[in-house]
Write a protein that holds these residues in place. Structure first.
Motif, PDB file in Angstrom:
ATOM      1  N   VAL A   1      12.655   2.407  -6.768  1.00 36.76           N
ATOM      2  CA  VAL A   1      12.178   3.452  -7.318  1.00 36.76           C
ATOM      3  C   VAL A   1      10.921   3.592  -7.629  1.00 36.76           C
ATOM      4  N   GLN A   2      10.453   5.114  -7.463  1.00 34.67           N
ATOM      5  CA  GLN A   2       8.905   4.517  -7.910  1.00 34.67           C
ATOM      6  C   GLN A   2       8.674   5.381  -9.245  1.00 34.67           C
ATOM      7  N   PRO A   3       9.097   5.479 -10.332  1.00 34.38           N
ATOM      8  CA  PRO A   3       8.962   6.310 -11.363  1.00 34.38           C
ATOM      9  C   PRO A   3       7.485   6.413 -11.888  1.00 34.38           C
TER      10      PRO A   3
ATOM     11  N   TYR B   1       3.908   4.078 -11.165  1.00 37.18           N
ATOM     12  CA  TYR B   1       3.038   4.862 -10.349  1.00 37.18           C
ATOM     13  C   TYR B   1       2.227   5.941 -11.694  1.00 37.18           C
ATOM     14  N   SER B   2       1.211   5.785 -11.530  1.00 40.04           N
ATOM     15  CA  SER B   2      -0.575   6.435 -12.968  1.00 40.04           C
ATOM     16  C   SER B   2       0.273   5.439 -14.609  1.00 40.04           C
ATOM     17  N   PRO B   3      -0.462   4.013 -13.461  1.00 43.36           N
ATOM     18  CA  PRO B   3      -0.745   3.084 -14.849  1.00 43.36           C
ATOM     19  C   PRO B   3      -1.481   3.416 -15.623  1.00 43.36           C
ATOM     20  N   LEU B   4      -2.564   4.558 -15.559  1.00 40.44           N
ATOM     21  CA  LEU B   4      -3.476   5.010 -16.631  1.00 40.44           C
ATOM     22  C   LEU B   4      -3.203   5.725 -16.712  1.00 40.44           C
ATOM     23  N   GLY B   5      -2.634   6.802 -16.538  1.00 38.37           N
ATOM     24  CA  GLY B   5      -2.333   8.127 -17.105  1.00 38.37           C
ATOM     25  C   GLY B   5      -2.844   8.679 -16.845  1.00 38.37           C
ATOM     26  N   GLY B   6      -3.368   8.626 -15.414  1.00 38.10           N
ATOM     27  CA  GLY B   6      -4.777   9.619 -14.425  1.00 38.10           C
ATOM     28  C   GLY B   6      -5.804   9.209 -14.944  1.00 38.10           C
ATOM     29  N   GLY B   7      -6.029   8.060 -15.674  1.00 35.91           N
ATOM     30  CA  GLY B   7      -7.200   7.941 -16.440  1.00 35.91           C
ATOM     31  C   GLY B   7      -7.681   7.875 -18.357  1.00 35.91           C
TER      32      GLY B   7
ATOM     33  N   ALA C   1      -7.607   4.117  -8.080  1.00 39.63           N
ATOM     34  CA  ALA C   1      -9.071   4.726  -8.020  1.00 39.63           C
ATOM     35  C   ALA C   1     -10.229   5.384  -7.102  1.00 39.63           C
ATOM     36  N   ARG C   2     -10.588   5.770  -7.602  1.00 41.73           N
ATOM     37  CA  ARG C   2     -11.709   6.661  -6.859  1.00 41.73           C
ATOM     38  C   ARG C   2     -12.624   6.344  -6.661  1.00 41.73           C
ATOM     39  N   GLY C   3     -13.492   4.917  -6.566  1.00 42.65           N
ATOM     40  CA  GLY C   3     -14.027   4.018  -5.906  1.00 42.65           C
ATOM     41  C   GLY C   3     -14.135   2.871  -6.269  1.00 42.65           C
TER      42      GLY C   3
ATOM     43  N   GLY D   1     -10.436   4.270 -21.752  1.00 36.97           N
ATOM     44  CA  GLY D   1     -11.566   3.938 -22.566  1.00 36.97           C
ATOM     45  C   GLY D   1     -12.878   4.996 -22.499  1.00 36.97           C
ATOM     46  N   LYS D   2     -12.519   6.046 -21.499  1.00 42.59           N
ATOM     47  CA  LYS D   2     -14.051   7.283 -21.430  1.00 42.59           C
ATOM     48  C   LYS D   2     -12.999   8.726 -22.174  1.00 42.59           C
ATOM     49  N   TYR D   3     -11.367   8.819 -22.265  1.00 39.30           N
ATOM     50  CA  TYR D   3     -10.992   9.857 -22.977  1.00 39.30           C
ATOM     51  C   TYR D   3     -10.626   9.403 -24.622  1.00 39.30           C
TER      52      TYR D   3
ATOM     53  N   VAL E   1      13.452   5.929  -3.616  1.00 41.08           N
ATOM     54  CA  VAL E   1      13.498   7.386  -4.580  1.00 41.08           C
ATOM     55  C   VAL E   1      12.634   7.468  -5.011  1.00 41.08           C
ATOM     56  N   SER E   2      11.584   8.800  -5.909  1.00 48.96           N
ATOM     57  CA  SER E   2      10.213   9.196  -6.402  1.00 48.96           C
ATOM     58  C   SER E   2      11.032   9.702  -7.736  1.00 48.96           C
ATOM     59  N   ASN E   3      10.420  10.089  -8.598  1.00 55.21           N
ATOM     60  CA  ASN E   3      10.745  10.969  -9.739  1.00 55.21           C
ATOM     61  C   ASN E   3      12.123  11.243  -9.888  1.00 55.21           C
ATOM     62  N   PHE E   4      13.023  10.687  -9.521  1.00 50.36           N
ATOM     63  CA  PHE E   4      14.937  10.614  -9.469  1.00 50.36           C
ATOM     64  C   PHE E   4      14.811  10.416 -11.040  1.00 50.36           C
TER      65      PHE E   4
ATOM     66  N   PHE F   1       0.616  -1.462  -0.085  1.00 55.78           N
ATOM     67  CA  PHE F   1      -0.307  -0.143   0.030  1.00 55.78           C
ATOM     68  C   PHE F   1       0.800   0.974  -0.290  1.00 55.78           C
ATOM     69  N   ASP F   2       0.489   2.088  -0.357  1.00 56.13           N
ATOM     70  CA  ASP F   2       1.709   2.891  -1.446  1.00 56.13           C
ATOM     71  C   ASP F   2       1.186   4.662  -0.611  1.00 56.13           C
ATOM     72  N   CYS F   3       1.431   5.178  -0.381  1.00 58.84           N
ATOM     73  CA  CYS F   3       0.774   6.668   0.484  1.00 58.84           C
ATOM     74  C   CYS F   3       1.940   7.976   0.745  1.00 58.84           C
TER      75      CYS F   3
ATOM     76  N   GLY G   1     -14.022  13.401 -14.686  1.00 61.58           N
ATOM     77  CA  GLY G   1     -12.121  13.225 -14.843  1.00 61.58           C
ATOM     78  C   GLY G   1     -11.305  13.912 -14.476  1.00 61.58           C
ATOM     79  N   ARG G   2     -10.329  13.374 -14.114  1.00 62.21           N
ATOM     80  CA  ARG G   2      -8.949  13.884 -13.526  1.00 62.21           C
ATOM     81  C   ARG G   2      -7.995  14.901 -14.500  1.00 62.21           C
ATOM     82  N   LEU G   3      -8.018  14.007 -15.729  1.00 63.65           N
ATOM     83  CA  LEU G   3      -7.768  15.095 -17.000  1.00 63.65           C
ATOM     84  C   LEU G   3      -8.163  16.522 -16.904  1.00 63.65           C
TER      85      LEU G   3
ATOM     86  N   ASP H   1     -15.635   0.624  -8.032  1.00 62.41           N
ATOM     87  CA  ASP H   1     -16.398   0.246  -9.649  1.00 62.41           C
ATOM     88  C   ASP H   1     -14.904   0.047  -9.902  1.00 62.41           C
ATOM     89  N   GLN H   2     -14.451   1.331 -10.345  1.00 65.15           N
ATOM     90  CA  GLN H   2     -13.296   1.526 -10.687  1.00 65.15           C
ATOM     91  C   GLN H   2     -12.141   0.677 -10.592  1.00 65.15           C
ATOM     92  N   LEU H   3     -12.024   0.240  -9.231  1.00 66.06           N
ATOM     93  CA  LEU H   3     -10.956  -0.106  -8.341  1.00 66.06           C
ATOM     94  C   LEU H   3     -10.712  -1.601  -9.091  1.00 66.06           C
TER      95      LEU H   3
HETATM   96  N1  LIG Z   1       5.951   9.280  -6.291  1.00 61.91           N
HETATM   97  C1  LIG Z   1       4.538  10.198  -6.668  1.00 61.91           C
HETATM   98  O1  LIG Z   1       5.175  11.724  -6.982  1.00 61.91           O
HETATM   99  C2  LIG Z   1       2.825   9.838  -7.418  1.00 61.91           C
HETATM  100  C3  LIG Z   1       2.703  10.128  -8.565  1.00 61.91           C
HETATM  101  C4  LIG Z   1       1.303  10.522  -8.662  1.00 61.91           C
HETATM  102  C5  LIG Z   1       0.104   8.707  -7.985  1.00 61.91           C
HETATM  103  N2  LIG Z   1       1.444   7.904  -6.869  1.00 61.91           N
HETATM  104  C6  LIG Z   1       0.935   6.933  -6.475  1.00 61.91           C
HETATM  105  O2  LIG Z   1       0.416   6.074  -7.601  1.00 61.91           O
HETATM  106  C7  LIG Z   1      -0.496   5.685  -7.114  1.00 61.91           C
HETATM  107  C8  LIG Z   1      -1.819   5.762  -9.069  1.00 61.91           C
HETATM  108  O3  LIG Z   1      -1.621   6.901  -9.332  1.00 61.91           O
HETATM  109  P1  LIG Z   1      -2.545   8.052 -10.751  1.00 61.91           P
HETATM  110  O4  LIG Z   1      -3.963   7.684  -9.506  1.00 61.91           O
HETATM  111  O5  LIG Z   1      -1.996   8.492 -10.884  1.00 61.91           O
HETATM  112  O6  LIG Z   1      -2.829   6.473 -11.560  1.00 61.91           O
HETATM  113  P2  LIG Z   1      -3.628   6.055 -12.494  1.00 61.91           P
HETATM  114  O7  LIG Z   1      -4.239   4.718 -12.590  1.00 61.91           O
HETATM  115  O8  LIG Z   1      -2.559   6.406 -14.005  1.00 61.91           O
HETATM  116  O9  LIG Z   1      -4.872   6.901 -11.923  1.00 61.91           O
HETATM  117  C9  LIG Z   1      -5.991   7.038 -11.393  1.00 61.91           C
HETATM  118  C10 LIG Z   1      -7.200   6.982 -12.037  1.00 61.91           C
HETATM  119  O10 LIG Z   1      -8.263   7.247 -13.708  1.00 61.91           O
HETATM  120  C11 LIG Z   1      -9.252   6.734 -13.131  1.00 61.91           C
HETATM  121  N3  LIG Z   1      -9.725   5.906 -13.536  1.00 61.91           N
HETATM  122  C12 LIG Z   1      -9.274   4.722 -12.590  1.00 61.91           C
HETATM  123  N4  LIG Z   1      -9.542   3.168 -12.468  1.00 61.91           N
HETATM  124  C13 LIG Z   1     -10.680   3.343 -13.607  1.00 61.91           C
HETATM  125  C14 LIG Z   1     -11.201   3.286 -14.461  1.00 61.91           C
HETATM  126  N5  LIG Z   1     -11.957   2.106 -13.833  1.00 61.91           N
HETATM  127  N6  LIG Z   1     -12.468   3.625 -14.941  1.00 61.91           N
HETATM  128  C15 LIG Z   1     -12.960   4.718 -15.480  1.00 61.91           C
HETATM  129  N7  LIG Z   1     -11.315   6.044 -14.469  1.00 61.91           N
HETATM  130  C16 LIG Z   1     -10.670   4.584 -13.878  1.00 61.91           C
HETATM  131  C17 LIG Z   1      -9.652   7.538 -11.827  1.00 61.91           C
HETATM  132  O11 LIG Z   1      -9.677   8.924 -11.712  1.00 61.91           O
HETATM  133  P3  LIG Z   1     -10.744  10.060 -12.173  1.00 61.91           P
HETATM  134  O12 LIG Z   1     -12.152   9.036 -11.950  1.00 61.91           O
HETATM  135  O13 LIG Z   1     -10.826  10.983 -11.961  1.00 61.91           O
HETATM  136  O14 LIG Z   1     -11.197   9.614 -13.845  1.00 61.91           O
HETATM  137  C18 LIG Z   1      -8.245   7.042 -11.180  1.00 61.91           C
HETATM  138  O15 LIG Z   1      -8.346   8.221 -10.132  1.00 61.91           O
HETATM  139  C19 LIG Z   1      -1.222   6.670  -6.164  1.00 61.91           C
HETATM  140  O16 LIG Z   1      -2.605   6.253  -5.001  1.00 61.91           O
HETATM  141  C20 LIG Z   1      -0.097   7.100  -5.689  1.00 61.91           C
HETATM  142  O17 LIG Z   1      -0.187   6.121  -4.302  1.00 61.91           O
HETATM  143  C21 LIG Z   1       2.815   8.541  -6.634  1.00 61.91           C
END
Ligand SMILES: NC(=O)c1ccc[n+]([C@@H]2O[C@H](COP(=O)([O-])OP(=O)(O)OC[C@H]3O[C@@H](n4cnc5c(N)ncnc54)[C@H](OP(=O)(O)O)[C@@H]3O)[C@@H](O)[C@H]2O)c1
Length: 328
Positions: free
Chosen positions: A172-174, A201-207, A278-280, A211-213, A146-149, A45-47, A222-224, A282-284
């Motif tokens: 590392v956490q890129p 991190y950000s495997p979905l590119g923030g969403g 994930a925001r909730g 499939g929704k963009y 380290v992250s973002n190095f 669990f990452d925090c 959406g976050r973007l 269903d997404q997770l």
């Molecule tokens: N080290 C760092 O600098 C750093 C930076 C960022 C994140 N992190 C870590 O990495 C974790 C994940 O990063 P991330 O949140 O950027 O990951 P991500 O997978 O790229 O984006 C997650 C976002 O995508 C959307 N999403 C996820 N599942 C979905 C689904 N099934 N259907 C539709 N939309 C969906 C949601 O945003 P919407 O509902 O808003 O669209 C969700 O908040 C974070 O919680 C944090 O622990 C670390």
């Protein structure tokens, strides 16, 4: 869910981690997501101290209390935690306070993996690492990370730790996803060479890759769309074109885009675990279904061909081509 060793530590972590950047707003939602992740086999669990102003740590801390010794917890410091000019960065002054504050909020006596959240240009790296070593020897942190190095910054940190006999960096956490592949050129090869773990991190590119963009599709909630930092990060039109092509590719082959995008990240041989966001619930649920996809090398290559690979780390690459002087 599969488990992997975190770098060379001998600690087993799940092949998907749960990020808690969205935690700390609704205890019920957090509890449901935490339960789903545990049920699926997630133990990582990452925090970070700044997620929802510390509330993510408070929420996560309550949830892990009954199973603290079965999970691996991370936190991070660098970004401002208050208006004071010293409540930020990776100075010894701030790191010691930041770790103590995180421990209090998490309600635990140790943080398993502790990240410098970003490289701090104002603080000498040996000061930060010496402070981390002090926190390791006092038992408050188990493993530094380290992250973002950049890769060269990470390599300097590795060298300093070696020279001084400090606890080595374990991971590392890129950022890493199909739209952001910089990590492929130097960071992931460094992880391979040094046997360091990569929690990406950000495997979905923030969403972006859910499939929704698309070129003309920008969901209002959406976050973007909503979050200026992410609007900037994924501002170029090409990202939305990629999102559309990736979605079509996934659906033609009967995959959910969300699960396939995460499985693509996880299939890189040097990635230990993508960190899910994930925001909730269903997404997770869709994200966790990535664990059921066993991506072949051929399918990985087809998906990789949808976006440009990052430039190689050096410009002289002719020797890699057969039948040229120097090829082996
Ligand atoms: N080290 C760092 O600098 C750093 C930076 C960022 C994140 N992190 C870590 O990495 C974790 C994940 O990063 P991330 O949140 O950027 O990951 P991500 O997978 O790229 O984006 C997650 C976002 O995508 C959307 N999403 C996820 N599942 C979905 C689904 N099934 N259907 C539709 N939309 C969906 C949601 O945003 P919407 O509902 O808003 O669209 C969700 O908040 C974070 O919680 C944090 O622990 C670390």
């Amino acid at each position: 869910m599969q488990q992997r060793f975190l770098g060379r530590t001998g600690v087993r972590v799940s092949s998907l981690a749960l990020g808690t950047m969205t935690f700390g707003k609704d205890d019920g939602v957090d509890a449901q997501m935490f339960g789903m992740a545990r049920e699926a086999g997630v133990n990582l669990f990452d925090c970070a101290d700044v997620y929802n102003e510390g509330n993510a740590e408070v929420s996560l801390g309550k949830l892990v209390a009954p199973c603290r010794d079965q999970v691996v917890l991370t936190s991070k410091a660098y970004f401002p935690t208050g208006p004071d000019g010293n409540a930020r960065g990776t100075s010894r002054y701030h790191l010691v306070r930041a770790v103590e504050a995180s421990l209090r909020r998490l309600g635990t006596d140790r943080i398993d993996v502790y990240f410098l959240h970003r490289f701090d240009e104002a603080t000498a790296l040996d000061e930060s690492l010496r402070a981390i070593e002090h926190l390791v020897s006092s038992g408050k942190i188990l493993y530094p990370a380290v992250s973002n190095f950049a890769a060269w910054q990470t390599a300097r940190a590795i060298g300093l730790a070696e020279r001084h006999g400090w606890q080595p960096l374990v991971c590392v956490q890129p950022m890493y996803n199909l739209a952001k592949r910089q990590a492929e050129s130097e960071i992931l090869p460094l992880c391979h060479a040094e046997r360091i773990g990569a929690l990406t991190y950000s495997p979905l590119g923030g969403g972006l890759l859910t499939g929704k963009y698309g070129v003309h599709a920008r969901p209002e909630d959406g976050r973007l769309t909503q979050w200026p930092m992410y609007r900037t990060r994924y501002g170029a039109e090409g990202y939305y074109d990629l999102a559309e092509r990736f979605t079509a590719f996934a659906r033609e082959r009967s995959f959910e885009p969300t699960a396939l995008a995460i499985a693509w990240v996880a299939s890189h041989p040097d990635v230990t675990a993508p960190i899910l966001g994930a925001r909730g619930p269903d997404q997770l649920a869709a994200c966790l279904r990535a664990a059921q996809i066993d991506l072949s090398a051929e399918l990985r290559a087809e998906i990789s061909a949808l976006s440009p690979a990052p430039a190689p780390a050096t410009d002289r690459n002719e020797e890699g081509v057969t039948n040229t002087l120097g090829s082996r």
